[in-house]
Design a protein around this motif. Structure first.
Motif, short mmCIF file in Angstrom:
data_model
loop_
_atom_site.label_atom_id
_atom_site.label_comp_id
_atom_site.label_asym_id
_atom_site.label_seq_id
_atom_site.Cartn_x
_atom_site.Cartn_y
_atom_site.Cartn_z
N PRO A 177 -17.74 19.47 30.98
CA PRO A 177 -17.53 20.36 32.14
C PRO A 177 -16.38 19.88 33.02
N LEU A 178 -15.17 20.05 32.55
CA LEU A 178 -13.99 19.56 33.27
C LEU A 178 -13.42 20.64 34.19
N PRO A 179 -13.02 20.28 35.40
CA PRO A 179 -12.41 21.27 36.31
C PRO A 179 -11.00 21.64 35.83
N SER A 180 -10.74 22.88 35.71
CA SER A 180 -9.43 23.34 35.26
C SER A 180 -8.39 23.15 36.36
N ARG A 181 -7.15 22.86 35.96
CA ARG A 181 -6.07 22.70 36.93
C ARG A 181 -5.74 24.03 37.60
N LYS A 182 -6.12 25.14 36.96
CA LYS A 182 -5.86 26.47 37.50
C LYS A 182 -7.04 27.02 38.29
N SER A 183 -8.13 26.27 38.34
CA SER A 183 -9.32 26.74 39.03
C SER A 183 -9.12 26.69 40.54
N LYS A 184 -9.44 27.78 41.22
CA LYS A 184 -9.32 27.82 42.67
C LYS A 184 -10.43 27.02 43.33
N ALA A 186 -11.79 24.19 42.33
CA ALA A 186 -11.48 22.76 42.32
C ALA A 186 -10.02 22.49 42.67
N GLY A 187 -9.34 23.50 43.18
CA GLY A 187 -7.93 23.35 43.50
C GLY A 187 -7.72 22.43 44.69
N VAL A 188 -6.62 21.72 44.67
CA VAL A 188 -6.28 20.81 45.77
C VAL A 188 -4.99 21.29 46.41
N THR A 189 -4.83 20.98 47.67
CA THR A 189 -3.64 21.43 48.40
C THR A 189 -2.51 20.43 48.24
N ARG A 190 -1.33 20.87 48.56
CA ARG A 190 -0.14 20.02 48.49
C ARG A 190 -0.26 18.86 49.47
#
Length: 342
Positions: A177-184, A186-190
């Motif tokens: 169950p890995l968080p996708s880099r495109k997932s909103k 699990a998304g992280v801000t700049r």
């Protein structure tokens, strides 16, 4: 001088570089002795024959390949070497790749490579070539009974060999169950990334492996010393070899117990045997209780019933003996009276 694990040659095009392989790994685990908590006797392990239960020394152990259920082909170390002499005596370089191309997940176990007699110049040539090209050699080597994929990497004056895992030996992470880099979600801000990078820069340093050590091992040793100081220790007696039963001795003990139980539960049979012997002395033929032939064993009763029968038989023997003694005394008195009358 340490002992070489493997001796052979690096096959580099038409160049053969005689080398010796040395293990580069040292296990520094705490050496705990396994004890039986009931009496603190040391627990040992041994190679044993599964049929006889007896221990088998190393010189009597051979390798066998089971090609059918219960059927083996025996293979000696010489047989394994003769199967492919070239493969067992060479580090066969297949290609050269960029170091960054091999994921760290493939790396398995490190070894040191040192040149054998007459191999110094060719060894140095391969080392300098790898350093100049910033690449590593991918090779295959047979260690003991298995062929490994391996990487040859220069490190200072030495060539290191690190065995690599085959792709088939690695699990695919598809079901994790890995968080996708495109997932909103699990998304992280700049801004979060910039803050994290600043922390990384603050904690960055040169690689100095000497500054790291096994702190857990140190803590366990400190606890052990504390227990010793407070006298929380136990003395373990050395096992008495003379008293320790061998595997065959254990069977003798079991057999003795079975024999004792059998004798205690067959008091009635012993009484019957005595009667048969008395009958034989009087010229009578012994008969079995069930009328069957003597060489056949009668059906055994349950243990509880046999024990009861044995008790009743044992209890009845003294009475029978008393009656016999009284009869003999009465007969003797009558004979004495007749002789007196005569």
């Amino acid at each position: 001088m340490r002992r070489a694990l493997w001796k052979g040659a690096i096959s580099f095009g038409l160049i053969n570089i005689p080398v010796e392989l040395y293990t580069a790994e040292k296990h520094d685990e705490l050496d705990f002795t396994l004890l039986d908590k009931r009496d603190l006797s040391p627990v040992g392990y041994k190679r044993y024959n599964k049929k006889s239960g007896r221990e088998v020394p190393w010189e009597n152990i051979i390798k066998g390949y089971e090609y059918e259920d219960g059927r083996f082909v025996l293979m000696s170390d010489e047989d394994l070497r003769r199967a492919n002499v070239e493969a067992t005596q060479s580090i066969d370089i297949q290609s050269f790749v960029e170091r960054e191309q091999v994921p760290i997940l493939y790396y398995e176990q490190p070894y040191f490579l040192a040149p054998s007699k007459g191999g110094d110049k060719a060894y140095a040539l391969l080392r300098e070539t790898l350093l100049a090209s910033d690449k590593m050699a991918i090779a295959q080597i047979v260690i003991r009974t298995r062929q490994h994929l391996a990487a040859l990497i220069p490190q200072g004056d030495m060539l290191q060999l690190i065995t690599l895992r085959y792709p088939s030996e690695l699990r695919a992470p598809d079901d994790l169950p890995l968080p996708s880099r495109k997932s909103k979600k699990a998304g992280v801000t700049r801004q979060e990334v910039d803050m994290a990078r600043a922390l990384v820069e603050h904690m960055s340093s040169d690689w100095e492996p000497e500054q790291f050590h096994d702190t857990y091992r140190d803590d366990v040793l400190a606890l052990i010393k504390k227990k010793i100081k407070s006298r929380q220790t136990h003395e373990v007696a050395e096992p008495d070899e003379a008293a320790a039963p061998a595997s065959s001795g254990a069977k003798v003990v079991d057999l003795m117990a079975l024999l004792k139980s059998s004798l205690e539960g067959r008091g009635k049979s012993a009484s019957r045997t005595t009667k048969q012997e008395d009958a034989a002395d009087d010229g009578e033929k012994p008969k079995s209780r069930s009328g069957a032939k003597v060489h056949k064993l009668a059906d055994r009763k349950p243990a509880a019933k046999r024990s009861t029968s044995a008790k009743s038989s044992t209890a009845s023997r003294p009475k029978a003996g008393a009656k016999g003694s009284s009869a003999r005394r009465a007969s003797g008195e009558r004979s004495t009276a007749r002789r007196a009358q005569a």
